[in-house]
Design an enzyme around this catalytic site. Structure first.
Site, short mmCIF file in Angstrom:
data_model
loop_
_atom_site.label_atom_id
_atom_site.label_comp_id
_atom_site.label_asym_id
_atom_site.label_seq_id
_atom_site.Cartn_x
_atom_site.Cartn_y
_atom_site.Cartn_z
N TYR A 164 0.81 -1.23 0.00
CA TYR A 164 0.00 0.00 0.00
C TYR A 164 0.85 1.28 0.00
O TYR A 164 0.66 2.14 -0.86
CB TYR A 164 -0.94 0.00 1.20
N LYS A 168 1.38 4.31 -3.14
CA LYS A 168 1.05 5.74 -3.10
C LYS A 168 2.29 6.58 -3.44
O LYS A 168 2.16 7.64 -4.06
CB LYS A 168 0.45 6.12 -1.75
P1 NAP Z 1 -13.20 2.72 0.83
O1 NAP Z 1 -14.35 3.21 1.65
O2 NAP Z 1 -12.74 1.33 0.95
O3 NAP Z 1 -13.53 3.06 -0.69
C1 NAP Z 1 -12.68 2.63 -1.72
C2 NAP Z 1 -13.44 2.74 -3.01
O4 NAP Z 1 -12.60 2.30 -4.09
C3 NAP Z 1 -14.69 1.88 -3.04
O5 NAP Z 1 -15.72 2.59 -3.67
C4 NAP Z 1 -14.25 0.69 -3.89
O6 NAP Z 1 -15.32 0.07 -4.59
C5 NAP Z 1 -13.36 1.42 -4.87
N1 NAP Z 1 -12.53 0.50 -5.64
C6 NAP Z 1 -11.60 -0.36 -5.21
N2 NAP Z 1 -11.08 -1.04 -6.23
C7 NAP Z 1 -11.73 -0.63 -7.35
C8 NAP Z 1 -11.67 -0.98 -8.72
N3 NAP Z 1 -10.84 -1.93 -9.16
N4 NAP Z 1 -12.47 -0.32 -9.59
C9 NAP Z 1 -13.32 0.63 -9.15
N5 NAP Z 1 -13.45 1.00 -7.87
C10 NAP Z 1 -12.67 0.35 -6.98
O7 NAP Z 1 -11.90 3.61 1.11
P2 NAP Z 1 -11.64 5.17 1.30
O8 NAP Z 1 -10.99 5.33 2.62
O9 NAP Z 1 -12.84 5.98 0.97
O10 NAP Z 1 -10.49 5.37 0.21
C11 NAP Z 1 -10.59 6.24 -0.90
C12 NAP Z 1 -9.17 6.64 -1.30
O11 NAP Z 1 -8.57 7.38 -0.23
C13 NAP Z 1 -8.23 5.46 -1.57
O12 NAP Z 1 -7.45 5.74 -2.71
C14 NAP Z 1 -7.38 5.40 -0.32
O13 NAP Z 1 -6.11 4.83 -0.57
C15 NAP Z 1 -7.28 6.87 0.03
N6 NAP Z 1 -6.91 7.15 1.42
C16 NAP Z 1 -7.76 6.84 2.43
C17 NAP Z 1 -7.40 7.14 3.74
C18 NAP Z 1 -8.31 6.86 4.90
O14 NAP Z 1 -7.93 7.15 6.06
N7 NAP Z 1 -9.50 6.31 4.69
C19 NAP Z 1 -6.17 7.77 4.02
C20 NAP Z 1 -5.33 8.06 2.96
C21 NAP Z 1 -5.72 7.76 1.66
P3 NAP Z 1 -15.95 -1.35 -4.13
O15 NAP Z 1 -17.04 -0.98 -3.17
O16 NAP Z 1 -16.46 -1.90 -5.42
O17 NAP Z 1 -14.85 -2.15 -3.50
#
Ligand code: NAP
Length: 241
Positions: A164, A168
């Site tokens: 992961y 990034k």
């Molecule tokens: P999340 O709730 O798990 O949402 C991730 C989203 O990505 C879901 O809608 C998932 O869809 C989608 N996804 C995954 N693989 C995919 C694919 N092959 N094609 C299309 N959609 C796909 O996570 P989140 O926390 O909102 O994360 C959003 C972004 O923020 C990510 O890039 C993550 O790395 C980044 N981020 C998050 C945090 C945090 O604290 N949450 C911190 C830093 C960065 P499905 O429902 O179909 O799986």
């Protein structure tokens, strides 16, 4: 061409992506909800529409060439334009992720989604973005991708995550290469850390809300023409590479 600014948010069925879609929709923009699961996509679109957002579903798996090409066609047909792309979809690949024991399949899956997926979607959407008067691309990265922080003994970068975190870093490096090629065009492309926010991605251990996590991506999606490109930002400003 429609006069309504149009955005695509990948992975917008839940979490930060959903809140980015809601926030951009609140500007009166038309928002494509990119998501692979039909039921969750339809539910997100219905919820956004109930909140007054002009949302439409875009079937999209960022790891699949045909799906991404079809998504571009859906946007062309539904909106006839694309002004803003938020590459938000991402996976962690699970835990633990120790360098000495990680399996290759995990490495490949995470890079395929978090890096190659961004390139695949961006390049498919670029012909539409190039027709916009103010195209913006936002790559949702993470501060765990900051090599400065990872190599600093004092920084808290969370657990070791060999798939992961470097995915990034890779995404940040890719963002810089895009910014260099697109310099001199009106396209601004930046990477963003949304902060540690509670979503399915981290078992809801994050300390902020998904809505708070959407704030800086939304700011980068709405940059003025003189705004930065090739940068890495969080809600406190620039993140060190
Ligand atoms: P999340 O709730 O798990 O949402 C991730 C989203 O990505 C879901 O809608 C998932 O869809 C989608 N996804 C995954 N693989 C995919 C694919 N092959 N094609 C299309 N959609 C796909 O996570 P989140 O926390 O909102 O994360 C959003 C972004 O923020 C990510 O890039 C993550 O790395 C980044 N981020 C998050 C945090 C945090 O604290 N949450 C911190 C830093 C960065 P499905 O429902 O179909 O799986």
């Amino acid at each position: 061409m429609s006069e309504q600014t149009t955005a695509l948010v990948t992975g917008a069925n839940k979490g930060i992506g959903y809140e980015i879609a809601a926030g951009l929709g609140a500007f009166g923009w038309r928002v494509g909800v990119g998501a692979r699961d039909e039921q969750r996509r339809d539910a997100a679109v219905a919820r956004l529409r109930a909140g007054g957002v002009d949302a439409f579903g875009v079937p999209l798996d960022v790891t699949d060439d045909a799906s991404v090409a079809a998504a571009a066609n859906v946007i062309e047909e539904r909106a006839g334009r694309l002004d803003v792309l938020v590459n938000n979809a991402g996976i962690t690949g699970g835990a633990p992720q120790m360098p000495t024991t990680v399996d290759v399949a995990t490495m490949l899956a995470v890079v395929e989604t978090n890096v190659i997926g961004v390139i695949r979607v961006t390049n498919a959407m670029l012909p539409m973005l190039r027709r916009s008067s103010a195209p913006r691309i936002v790559n949702v990265s993470s501060s765990v991708g900051s090599l400065s922080r990872q190599s600093s003994p004092d920084a808290d970068t969370g657990p070791i995550a060999v798939a992961y975190a470097p995915s990034k870093s890779f995404l940040n490096a890719v963002t810089i290469q895009y910014a260099k090629e697109l310099a001199g065009t009106n396209i601004l492309i930046n990477a963003v850390c949304p902060g540690f926010v509670a979503t399915d991605l981290n078992g809801h251990r994050g300390t902020g809300t998904a809505q708070q996590g959407a704030a800086t991506p939304i700011r980068l999606a709405t940059l003025p023409d003189a705004g930065p490109s090739g940068g890495f930002f969080d809600d406190a400003g620039m993140v060190p590479w």
